[in-house]
Design an enzyme around this catalytic site. Structure first.
Site, PDB file in Angstrom:
ATOM      1  N   HIS A  47      -1.811   1.489 -12.829  1.00  0.00           N
ATOM      2  CA  HIS A  47      -1.913   0.085 -13.239  1.00  0.00           C
ATOM      3  C   HIS A  47      -0.741  -0.383 -14.109  1.00  0.00           C
ATOM      4  O   HIS A  47      -0.137  -1.419 -13.843  1.00  0.00           O
ATOM      5  CB  HIS A  47      -3.230  -0.161 -13.985  1.00  0.00           C
ATOM      6  CG  HIS A  47      -4.428  -0.158 -13.092  1.00  0.00           C
ATOM      7  ND1 HIS A  47      -5.715  -0.283 -13.544  1.00  0.00           N
ATOM      8  CD2 HIS A  47      -4.547  -0.032 -11.739  1.00  0.00           C
ATOM      9  CE1 HIS A  47      -6.569  -0.243 -12.529  1.00  0.00           C
ATOM     10  NE2 HIS A  47      -5.870  -0.083 -11.435  1.00  0.00           N
TER      11      HIS A  47
ATOM     12  N   LYS B 260      -9.175  -3.530 -14.157  1.00  0.00           N
ATOM     13  CA  LYS B 260      -9.565  -2.713 -15.294  1.00  0.00           C
ATOM     14  C   LYS B 260      -9.604  -1.257 -14.868  1.00  0.00           C
ATOM     15  O   LYS B 260      -9.880  -1.007 -13.678  1.00  0.00           O
ATOM     16  CB  LYS B 260     -10.909  -3.145 -15.880  1.00  0.00           C
ATOM     17  CG  LYS B 260     -12.004  -3.581 -14.909  1.00  0.00           C
ATOM     18  CD  LYS B 260     -12.588  -2.617 -13.922  1.00  0.00           C
ATOM     19  CE  LYS B 260     -13.226  -1.365 -14.394  1.00  0.00           C
ATOM     20  NZ  LYS B 260     -13.802  -0.557 -13.278  1.00  0.00           N
TER      21      LYS B 260
ATOM     22  N   ARG C 107     -11.266   9.088  -6.168  1.00  0.00           N
ATOM     23  CA  ARG C 107     -10.736   8.666  -7.457  1.00  0.00           C
ATOM     24  C   ARG C 107     -11.721   8.796  -8.620  1.00  0.00           C
ATOM     25  O   ARG C 107     -11.321   9.004  -9.755  1.00  0.00           O
ATOM     26  CB  ARG C 107     -10.208   7.234  -7.374  1.00  0.00           C
ATOM     27  CG  ARG C 107     -11.267   6.177  -7.229  1.00  0.00           C
ATOM     28  CD  ARG C 107     -10.694   4.763  -7.298  1.00  0.00           C
ATOM     29  NE  ARG C 107     -11.744   3.770  -7.206  1.00  0.00           N
ATOM     30  CZ  ARG C 107     -12.450   3.330  -8.236  1.00  0.00           C
ATOM     31  NH1 ARG C 107     -12.212   3.760  -9.434  1.00  0.00           N
ATOM     32  NH2 ARG C 107     -13.405   2.430  -8.051  1.00  0.00           N
TER      33      ARG C 107
ATOM     34  N   SER D 172       0.860  -1.183   0.000  1.00  0.00           N
ATOM     35  CA  SER D 172       0.000   0.000   0.000  1.00  0.00           C
ATOM     36  C   SER D 172       0.896   1.232   0.000  1.00  0.00           C
ATOM     37  O   SER D 172       2.082   1.136   0.334  1.00  0.00           O
ATOM     38  CB  SER D 172      -0.855  -0.026   1.279  1.00  0.00           C
ATOM     39  OG  SER D 172      -1.422   1.237   1.547  1.00  0.00           O
TER      40      SER D 172
ATOM     41  N   ASP E 108     -14.198   3.721 -15.631  1.00  0.00           N
ATOM     42  CA  ASP E 108     -14.694   3.001 -14.457  1.00  0.00           C
ATOM     43  C   ASP E 108     -15.847   2.061 -14.784  1.00  0.00           C
ATOM     44  O   ASP E 108     -15.803   0.874 -14.456  1.00  0.00           O
ATOM     45  CB  ASP E 108     -15.121   4.014 -13.391  1.00  0.00           C
ATOM     46  CG  ASP E 108     -15.000   3.404 -12.007  1.00  0.00           C
ATOM     47  OD1 ASP E 108     -15.988   2.822 -11.529  1.00  0.00           O
ATOM     48  OD2 ASP E 108     -13.916   3.473 -11.414  1.00  0.00           O
TER      49      ASP E 108
HETATM   50  N1  LIG Z   1     -13.533  -5.478 -11.026  1.00  0.00           N
HETATM   51  C1  LIG Z   1     -14.368  -4.753 -10.340  1.00  0.00           C
HETATM   52  O1  LIG Z   1     -15.498  -5.141 -10.059  1.00  0.00           O
HETATM   53  C2  LIG Z   1     -13.943  -3.431  -9.818  1.00  0.00           C
HETATM   54  C3  LIG Z   1     -14.743  -2.779  -8.926  1.00  0.00           C
HETATM   55  C4  LIG Z   1     -14.293  -1.605  -8.402  1.00  0.00           C
HETATM   56  C5  LIG Z   1     -13.080  -1.097  -8.819  1.00  0.00           C
HETATM   57  N2  LIG Z   1     -12.326  -1.738  -9.725  1.00  0.00           N
HETATM   58  C6  LIG Z   1     -11.010  -1.190 -10.135  1.00  0.00           C
HETATM   59  O2  LIG Z   1     -10.117  -1.401  -9.045  1.00  0.00           O
HETATM   60  C7  LIG Z   1      -9.288  -0.274  -8.842  1.00  0.00           C
HETATM   61  C8  LIG Z   1      -9.436   0.179  -7.409  1.00  0.00           C
HETATM   62  O3  LIG Z   1     -10.803   0.500  -7.149  1.00  0.00           O
HETATM   63  P1  LIG Z   1     -11.432   0.553  -5.658  1.00  0.00           P
HETATM   64  O4  LIG Z   1     -12.886   0.629  -5.826  1.00  0.00           O
HETATM   65  O5  LIG Z   1     -10.861  -0.531  -4.852  1.00  0.00           O
HETATM   66  O6  LIG Z   1     -10.877   1.957  -5.199  1.00  0.00           O
HETATM   67  P2  LIG Z   1     -10.711   2.534  -3.726  1.00  0.00           P
HETATM   68  O7  LIG Z   1     -11.535   1.812  -2.744  1.00  0.00           O
HETATM   69  O8  LIG Z   1     -10.865   4.012  -3.851  1.00  0.00           O
HETATM   70  O9  LIG Z   1      -9.178   2.193  -3.411  1.00  0.00           O
HETATM   71  C9  LIG Z   1      -8.159   2.651  -4.276  1.00  0.00           C
HETATM   72  C10 LIG Z   1      -6.913   3.019  -3.481  1.00  0.00           C
HETATM   73  O10 LIG Z   1      -7.238   4.083  -2.602  1.00  0.00           O
HETATM   74  C11 LIG Z   1      -6.479   3.970  -1.423  1.00  0.00           C
HETATM   75  N3  LIG Z   1      -7.377   4.019  -0.247  1.00  0.00           N
HETATM   76  C12 LIG Z   1      -8.206   3.071   0.212  1.00  0.00           C
HETATM   77  N4  LIG Z   1      -8.838   3.484   1.319  1.00  0.00           N
HETATM   78  C13 LIG Z   1      -8.368   4.727   1.542  1.00  0.00           C
HETATM   79  C14 LIG Z   1      -8.604   5.689   2.536  1.00  0.00           C
HETATM   80  N5  LIG Z   1      -9.464   5.448   3.537  1.00  0.00           N
HETATM   81  N6  LIG Z   1      -7.970   6.882   2.454  1.00  0.00           N
HETATM   82  C15 LIG Z   1      -7.103   7.124   1.459  1.00  0.00           C
HETATM   83  N7  LIG Z   1      -6.833   6.243   0.498  1.00  0.00           N
HETATM   84  C16 LIG Z   1      -7.441   5.071   0.549  1.00  0.00           C
HETATM   85  C17 LIG Z   1      -5.741   2.645  -1.443  1.00  0.00           C
HETATM   86  O11 LIG Z   1      -4.409   2.962  -1.723  1.00  0.00           O
HETATM   87  P3  LIG Z   1      -3.189   2.086  -1.203  1.00  0.00           P
HETATM   88  O12 LIG Z   1      -3.022   1.038  -2.237  1.00  0.00           O
HETATM   89  O13 LIG Z   1      -2.080   3.080  -1.166  1.00  0.00           O
HETATM   90  O14 LIG Z   1      -3.528   1.530   0.137  1.00  0.00           O
HETATM   91  C18 LIG Z   1      -6.416   1.906  -2.577  1.00  0.00           C
HETATM   92  O15 LIG Z   1      -5.500   1.064  -3.258  1.00  0.00           O
HETATM   93  C19 LIG Z   1      -9.702   0.751  -9.895  1.00  0.00           C
HETATM   94  O16 LIG Z   1      -8.787   0.678 -10.940  1.00  0.00           O
HETATM   95  C20 LIG Z   1     -11.067   0.299 -10.378  1.00  0.00           C
HETATM   96  O17 LIG Z   1     -11.283   0.561 -11.753  1.00  0.00           O
HETATM   97  C21 LIG Z   1     -12.726  -2.903 -10.208  1.00  0.00           C
END
Ligand SMILES: NC(=O)c1ccc[n+]([C@@H]2O[C@H](COP(=O)([O-])OP(=O)(O)OC[C@H]3O[C@@H](n4cnc5c(N)ncnc54)[C@H](OP(=O)(O)O)[C@@H]3O)[C@@H](O)[C@H]2O)c1
Length: 321
Positions: A76, A94, A162, A33, A175
């Site tokens: 990514h 993705k 994000r 992280s 997204d």
């Molecule tokens: N396949 C699917 O169904 C699916 C669904 C949703 C998203 N996605 C993809 O997955 C990726 C990540 O999406 P996500 O929904 O997981 O995003 P997210 O919850 O916003 O997390 C993204 C990053 O934000 C940081 N983070 C998490 N909690 C935080 C907090 N409380 N304060 C500050 N930063 C924080 C983390 O960074 P660190 O790594 O530094 O800890 C984490 O890796 C994106 O590229 C998205 O397109 C895919």
């Protein structure tokens, strides 16, 4: 065979995917992280031995066989690049990269080095999606000619997160728009022409888009939105009927065949509730078979979608440069 994973990222999807790995009998050896505290909290929650305050440190463990990249969009391709350089297999969320060229260069190196790389486009291994394609292959609606799909969710209005952050590759297209786009490509092949209209958010990324595309032998029209809550449905219309996947289409089990305005068949879809576990299974299956590319999550489709998204962003005036 059970596999040893590492995870880069600690957000929503990293959490859901960690549960899926464990449910499939996999092991998670390390998490990385940008924050040591977030890494520690994630590691404690899932019983992970090594927690790192940088993402790429997970590659320092010899027992890690495959990395799941779940960081924000702008990172990514760099995260995958690091895995490929270390010779470690990788499943990358993705969108695979912010644009086609970045993805193509990473995939070229992976191919040369013989490293397994796949985009985590989980829709492609979902039972509902596969059942729809089985129906198409069996000629259930004749030749598919028209695809319509929508993916609209109301994203958190916090512009520091994000979804709307230009520097993190935000916007509805990368997204959620990637799903109806990929769906259309899966049925009709890559687009030959694209016309896109969009509304931009105050941060300069796309808040919503309406897109029409021609394909070699058909048309698609689809939309994506961060400001409108749509039904998230997809329909393929052919010469003798249509197939509709809803509830929502990218991982749903609500598959019906229609003729004119009537449902004539409800297609049974099993195991639709296993979520990301299908994706874990696909990666395990590919690694067991010694493959460097998943037939379901293939590189050509990743590049076709990114190429289309580059063209769409150009038309609506969104740039990450
Ligand atoms: N396949 C699917 O169904 C699916 C669904 C949703 C998203 N996605 C993809 O997955 C990726 C990540 O999406 P996500 O929904 O997981 O995003 P997210 O919850 O916003 O997390 C993204 C990053 O934000 C940081 N983070 C998490 N909690 C935080 C907090 N409380 N304060 C500050 N930063 C924080 C983390 O960074 P660190 O790594 O530094 O800890 C984490 O890796 C994106 O590229 C998205 O397109 C895919």
């Amino acid at each position: 065979m059970s596999r040893t994973w590492a995870i880069m990222g600690t957000g929503t999807i990293a959490t859901a995917f960690a549960e899926a790995i464990l449910a499939e009998g996999g092991t998670i050896a390390a998490v990385g992280s940008g924050s040591p505290e977030r890494a520690r909290a994630f590691a404690e929650r899932f019983g992970i031995e090594h927690a790192h305050g940088t993402h790429h440190e997970v590659l320092s463990h010899d027992d890690v066989e495959v990395v799941y990249v779940a960081t924000t969009n702008e990172r990514h391709h760099l995260d995958v690049q690091a895995c490929v350089a270390a010779g470690v297999a990788v499943l990358n969320e993705k969108p695979f990269a912010l644009d086609r060229d970045h993805a193509a260069s990473v995939l070229d190196v992976a191919r040369q080095r013989g490293v397994f790389v796949a985009e985590a486009m989980w829709m492609r291994v979902q039972p509902g999606f596969l059942a729809l394609h089985e129906q198409l292959a069996a000629g259930a609606i004749g030749k598919p000619r028209l695809v319509q799909a929508d993916f609209g969710i109301v994203a958190e209005p916090d512009v520091s997160r994000r979804w709307f952050a230009r520097e993190q590759g935000g916007g509805a297209l990368l997204d959620v728009g990637i799903y109806p786009l990929t769906f259309a490509i899966s049925v009709l092949g890559p687009p030959t022409r694209i016309r896109a209209l969009g509304e931009l958010a105050s941060t300069g990324v796309d808040a919503q888009l309406a897109v029409a595309m021609t394909h070699r032998d058909g048309l698609s029209s689809w939309s994506c939105s961060f400001v409108a809550d749509s039904g998230v449905e997809a329909t393929v219309a052919g010469e003798t009927g249509s197939l509709r996947l809803g509830g929502p289409f990218h991982h749903g089990s609500d598959l019906t065949r229609r003729q004119r305005d009537r449902v004539v068949e409800t297609v049974e879809v099993v195991d639709a509730d296993l979520g990301y576990r299908h994706e874990v299974r696909e990666v395990h299956r590919c690694l067991d078979a010694g493959l460097t590319e998943s037939p379901a999550l293939c590189h050509a489709d990743t590049l076709a979608a990114l190429d289309a998204m580059d063209r769409i962003r150009e038309q609506v005036g969104v740039s990450y440069g």
